[in-house]
Scaffold this motif. Structure first.
Motif, PDB file in Angstrom:
ATOM      1  N   GLY A   1      19.509 -25.429  14.206  1.00 52.86           N
ATOM      2  CA  GLY A   1      18.849 -26.474  15.374  1.00 52.86           C
ATOM      3  C   GLY A   1      17.504 -26.826  14.478  1.00 52.86           C
ATOM      4  O   GLY A   1      17.066 -26.439  13.498  1.00 52.86           O
ATOM      5  N   THR A   2      17.004 -28.050  14.875  1.00 54.73           N
ATOM      6  CA  THR A   2      15.999 -28.667  14.433  1.00 54.73           C
ATOM      7  C   THR A   2      15.096 -29.238  15.569  1.00 54.73           C
ATOM      8  O   THR A   2      15.598 -29.844  16.481  1.00 54.73           O
ATOM      9  CB  THR A   2      16.129 -29.856  13.329  1.00 54.73           C
ATOM     10  OG1 THR A   2      15.049 -30.468  13.046  1.00 54.73           O
ATOM     11  CG2 THR A   2      17.026 -30.839  14.220  1.00 54.73           C
ATOM     12  N   GLU A   3      13.683 -29.007  15.435  1.00 56.82           N
ATOM     13  CA  GLU A   3      12.858 -29.661  16.652  1.00 56.82           C
ATOM     14  C   GLU A   3      11.570 -29.977  15.978  1.00 56.82           C
ATOM     15  O   GLU A   3      10.820 -29.247  15.392  1.00 56.82           O
ATOM     16  CB  GLU A   3      12.634 -28.535  17.493  1.00 56.82           C
ATOM     17  CG  GLU A   3      12.544 -28.838  19.014  1.00 56.82           C
ATOM     18  CD  GLU A   3      13.788 -29.391  19.661  1.00 56.82           C
ATOM     19  OE1 GLU A   3      13.718 -30.588  20.180  1.00 56.82           O
ATOM     20  OE2 GLU A   3      14.632 -28.391  19.900  1.00 56.82           O
ATOM     21  N   SER A   4      10.951 -31.041  16.319  1.00 53.36           N
ATOM     22  CA  SER A   4       9.671 -31.480  16.365  1.00 53.36           C
ATOM     23  C   SER A   4       9.134 -31.890  17.777  1.00 53.36           C
ATOM     24  O   SER A   4       9.180 -32.913  18.260  1.00 53.36           O
ATOM     25  CB  SER A   4       9.674 -32.788  15.391  1.00 53.36           C
ATOM     26  OG  SER A   4       8.254 -33.268  15.299  1.00 53.36           O
ATOM     27  N   ILE A   5       8.561 -30.870  18.355  1.00 58.06           N
ATOM     28  CA  ILE A   5       7.779 -30.961  19.385  1.00 58.06           C
ATOM     29  C   ILE A   5       6.752 -32.012  19.443  1.00 58.06           C
ATOM     30  O   ILE A   5       6.247 -32.913  20.454  1.00 58.06           O
ATOM     31  CB  ILE A   5       7.458 -29.608  19.893  1.00 58.06           C
ATOM     32  CG1 ILE A   5       8.651 -28.688  20.283  1.00 58.06           C
ATOM     33  CG2 ILE A   5       6.798 -29.800  21.408  1.00 58.06           C
ATOM     34  CD1 ILE A   5       8.389 -27.271  20.684  1.00 58.06           C
ATOM     35  N   SER A   6       6.118 -31.937  18.312  1.00 58.71           N
ATOM     36  CA  SER A   6       4.854 -32.848  17.929  1.00 58.71           C
ATOM     37  C   SER A   6       5.268 -34.482  18.126  1.00 58.71           C
ATOM     38  O   SER A   6       4.450 -35.073  18.508  1.00 58.71           O
ATOM     39  CB  SER A   6       4.054 -32.587  16.660  1.00 58.71           C
ATOM     40  OG  SER A   6       3.815 -31.233  16.446  1.00 58.71           O
ATOM     41  N   ARG A   7       6.632 -34.630  17.648  1.00 57.73           N
ATOM     42  CA  ARG A   7       6.855 -36.105  17.473  1.00 57.73           C
ATOM     43  C   ARG A   7       7.927 -36.574  18.758  1.00 57.73           C
ATOM     44  O   ARG A   7       8.459 -37.611  18.718  1.00 57.73           O
ATOM     45  CB  ARG A   7       7.799 -36.175  16.141  1.00 57.73           C
ATOM     46  CG  ARG A   7       7.127 -36.004  14.935  1.00 57.73           C
ATOM     47  CD  ARG A   7       6.028 -36.911  14.544  1.00 57.73           C
ATOM     48  NE  ARG A   7       6.787 -38.208  13.884  1.00 57.73           N
ATOM     49  CZ  ARG A   7       5.921 -39.165  13.465  1.00 57.73           C
ATOM     50  NH1 ARG A   7       4.452 -39.132  13.443  1.00 57.73           N
ATOM     51  NH2 ARG A   7       6.411 -40.164  13.231  1.00 57.73           N
ATOM     52  N   SER A   8       8.113 -35.469  19.536  1.00 59.69           N
ATOM     53  CA  SER A   8       8.705 -35.780  20.600  1.00 59.69           C
ATOM     54  C   SER A   8       8.203 -36.961  21.586  1.00 59.69           C
ATOM     55  O   SER A   8       7.161 -37.099  21.859  1.00 59.69           O
ATOM     56  CB  SER A   8       8.845 -34.610  21.554  1.00 59.69           C
ATOM     57  OG  SER A   8       9.740 -34.923  22.757  1.00 59.69           O
ATOM     58  N   PRO A   9       9.192 -37.992  21.910  1.00 56.31           N
ATOM     59  CA  PRO A   9       8.877 -39.076  22.814  1.00 56.31           C
ATOM     60  C   PRO A   9       8.879 -38.649  23.998  1.00 56.31           C
ATOM     61  O   PRO A   9       8.623 -39.613  25.106  1.00 56.31           O
ATOM     62  CB  PRO A   9       9.997 -40.151  22.408  1.00 56.31           C
ATOM     63  CG  PRO A   9      11.232 -39.382  22.082  1.00 56.31           C
ATOM     64  CD  PRO A   9      10.682 -38.156  21.438  1.00 56.31           C
ATOM     65  N   MET A  10       9.368 -37.469  24.598  1.00 54.78           N
ATOM     66  CA  MET A  10       9.673 -37.029  25.911  1.00 54.78           C
ATOM     67  C   MET A  10       8.243 -36.824  26.578  1.00 54.78           C
ATOM     68  O   MET A  10       7.384 -35.797  26.032  1.00 54.78           O
ATOM     69  CB  MET A  10      10.534 -35.969  26.214  1.00 54.78           C
ATOM     70  CG  MET A  10      11.900 -36.292  25.605  1.00 54.78           C
ATOM     71  SD  MET A  10      12.856 -34.795  25.987  1.00 54.78           S
ATOM     72  CE  MET A  10      13.020 -34.419  27.550  1.00 54.78           C
ATOM     73  N   LYS A  11       7.787 -37.532  27.663  1.00 53.80           N
ATOM     74  CA  LYS A  11       6.535 -37.184  28.255  1.00 53.80           C
ATOM     75  C   LYS A  11       6.402 -36.185  29.392  1.00 53.80           C
ATOM     76  O   LYS A  11       5.493 -35.700  29.616  1.00 53.80           O
ATOM     77  CB  LYS A  11       5.984 -38.484  28.988  1.00 53.80           C
ATOM     78  CG  LYS A  11       5.536 -39.611  27.729  1.00 53.80           C
ATOM     79  CD  LYS A  11       5.158 -40.793  28.398  1.00 53.80           C
ATOM     80  CE  LYS A  11       4.851 -41.967  27.394  1.00 53.80           C
ATOM     81  NZ  LYS A  11       4.311 -43.318  27.874  1.00 53.80           N
ATOM     82  N   GLU A  12       7.758 -35.945  29.969  1.00 56.26           N
ATOM     83  CA  GLU A  12       7.824 -34.870  30.709  1.00 56.26           C
ATOM     84  C   GLU A  12       9.072 -33.941  30.352  1.00 56.26           C
ATOM     85  O   GLU A  12      10.110 -34.468  29.592  1.00 56.26           O
ATOM     86  CB  GLU A  12       8.035 -35.315  32.229  1.00 56.26           C
ATOM     87  CG  GLU A  12       6.946 -36.280  32.738  1.00 56.26           C
ATOM     88  CD  GLU A  12       7.339 -36.836  34.298  1.00 56.26           C
ATOM     89  OE1 GLU A  12       8.374 -36.464  34.627  1.00 56.26           O
ATOM     90  OE2 GLU A  12       6.173 -37.257  34.603  1.00 56.26           O
ATOM     91  N   ARG A  13       8.984 -32.862  30.696  1.00 53.71           N
ATOM     92  CA  ARG A  13      10.165 -31.813  30.394  1.00 53.71           C
ATOM     93  C   ARG A  13      11.470 -32.248  31.215  1.00 53.71           C
ATOM     94  O   ARG A  13      11.290 -33.003  32.155  1.00 53.71           O
ATOM     95  CB  ARG A  13       9.932 -30.420  30.752  1.00 53.71           C
ATOM     96  CG  ARG A  13       9.831 -30.140  32.178  1.00 53.71           C
ATOM     97  CD  ARG A  13      10.055 -28.587  32.160  1.00 53.71           C
ATOM     98  NE  ARG A  13       9.882 -28.073  33.733  1.00 53.71           N
ATOM     99  CZ  ARG A  13      10.811 -27.974  34.474  1.00 53.71           C
ATOM    100  NH1 ARG A  13      12.081 -28.878  34.364  1.00 53.71           N
ATOM    101  NH2 ARG A  13      10.638 -27.658  35.725  1.00 53.71           N
TER     102      ARG A  13
END
Length: 361
Positions: free
Chosen positions: A106-118
């Protein structure tokens, strides 16, 4: 067909908006894929991803890594269980004879996420609590006190600090750019001094969850190479873990921290094993209440759980966390007798629990 794990690596983990904030999820995964595929061509790359920009991030990561254009790539989302689910899928594909080698994680960049809401975990009519609120509900329903949570959190933090001091994490980590260690290694504070002073963060008056007994959001990636056993041996690779089985269950979305319990029970029953038959457990530490509750319910000694610490210190990069647990078990397996069993378990938003069992080879 037997599915075995022959390689495992993760990136350093950086806290949200911290040292890895410039990296997109495919840029975190690509170096891992390059490293794991130096001498082999996988049948597929299977990655979990939760808060990316959409599209097939596994395919994008594969191309970013310079792999052949003929390798498809598959991205899955089972929320926090995604990375472990990717490994589970790769193992079952090998057992069915569909392929002989997969990169999975798995890979995750929460810092770069475009999602403004969960994302929503459950429909409004059933109730869709945030994870913090849901975990406070779990602590109250199952009577897991603040003290019990803090007791486990202190153990986990001390194990992580010891791992940093002893260089234990070094074997797990593939450096990314100039980063070769977790951000937690330079931001660790004397946690015992602040554990009792930490204030509840979700329910200010009667809450039990604090910044000291819950994880930080993080960026990072983790992956393993899963192969058919005979194929691995023919290529001169040493199988370390054999996939023995897995179980996935679900429960009321209001109590996600309890969700791994039924999956773990189901998996043990299916293989006619007891808690005593499992040498080591990796249980995701999104919140200390989860580990405290599982340990109490199933009768597991903390001595068997998360020997290298976990997300309370390192951080929780959502879809990478389940794969990171398997990376830790891969290296801990080198210290265990042949024939020992190890288990990884994780819960996710929506009340889904996943457990995976391996035998040490």
């Amino acid at each position: 067909m037997q599915a075995v794990i022959v390689q495992a690596k993760r990136t350093p983990f950086g806290y949200k908006n911290g040292m890895l904030k410039a990296y997109q999820p495919e840029q975190l995964a690509a170096p891992l894929i390059q490293h794991l595929c130096k001498t082999m061509v996988p049948d597929d790359v299977i990655l979990g991803n939760v808060v990316g920009g959409g599209g097939n991030i596994a395919r994008l990561s594969s191309l970013e890594a310079g792999l052949s254009l003929t390798i498809p790539g598959m991205t899955i989302d089972r929320q926090c269980a995604s990375g472990l689910e990717a490994i589970r899928i790769a193992c079952t594909l090998i057992q069915s004879g569909e392929g002989k080698m997969y990169v999975a994680g798995g890979t995750e960049s929460i810092s770069r996420s475009p999602m403004k809401e969960r994302a929503r975990f459950s429909p409004a009519w059933l109730g869709d609590p945030d994870m913090g609120d849901a975990t406070e509900r779990t602590a109250a329903k199952f009577s897991v006190s603040r003290q019990k949570q803090d007791d486990y959190a202190l153990i986990s933090w001390e194990r992580s600090m010891s791992a940093f001091k002893n260089g234990t994490y070094t074997e797990e980590i593939l450096p990314i750019g100039k980063w070769s260690t977790d951000e937690g290694s330079v931001k660790i504070r004397p946690i015992a001094n602040i554990m009792q002073r930490a204030k509840p963060i979700f329910l200010p008056k009667q809450g039990t969850i604090t910044a000291a007994n819950s994880c930080k959001e993080a960026d990072g990636a983790a992956a393993v190479v899963v192969m058919e056993k005979a194929e691995a041996e023919a290529k001169g690779l040493r199988p370390i873990l054999r996939y023995a089985g897995s179980a996935v269950t679900a429960m009321n979305p209001h109590y996600p921290a309890a969700s791994p319990i039924d999956a773990m029970k189901k998996l043990l029953q299916k293989h006619q094993l007891s808690i005593e038959d499992i040498a080591l457990f990796e249980i995701n530490e999104a919140f200390a209440v989860k580990v405290a509750l599982i340990a109490r319910t199933l009768g597991i000694s903390y001595d068997k759980i998360n020997k290298r610490g976990g997300a309370l210190c390192l951080g929780h990069p959502y879809s990478a966390s389940g794969a990171a647990m398997m990376v830790r078990l891969f290296y801990e397996a080198h210290t265990l007798p042949q024939g020992s069993y190890v288990m990884a378990a994780i819960g996710s938003g929506g009340g889904v629990g996943l457990a995976l069992l391996c035998e040490v080879l």
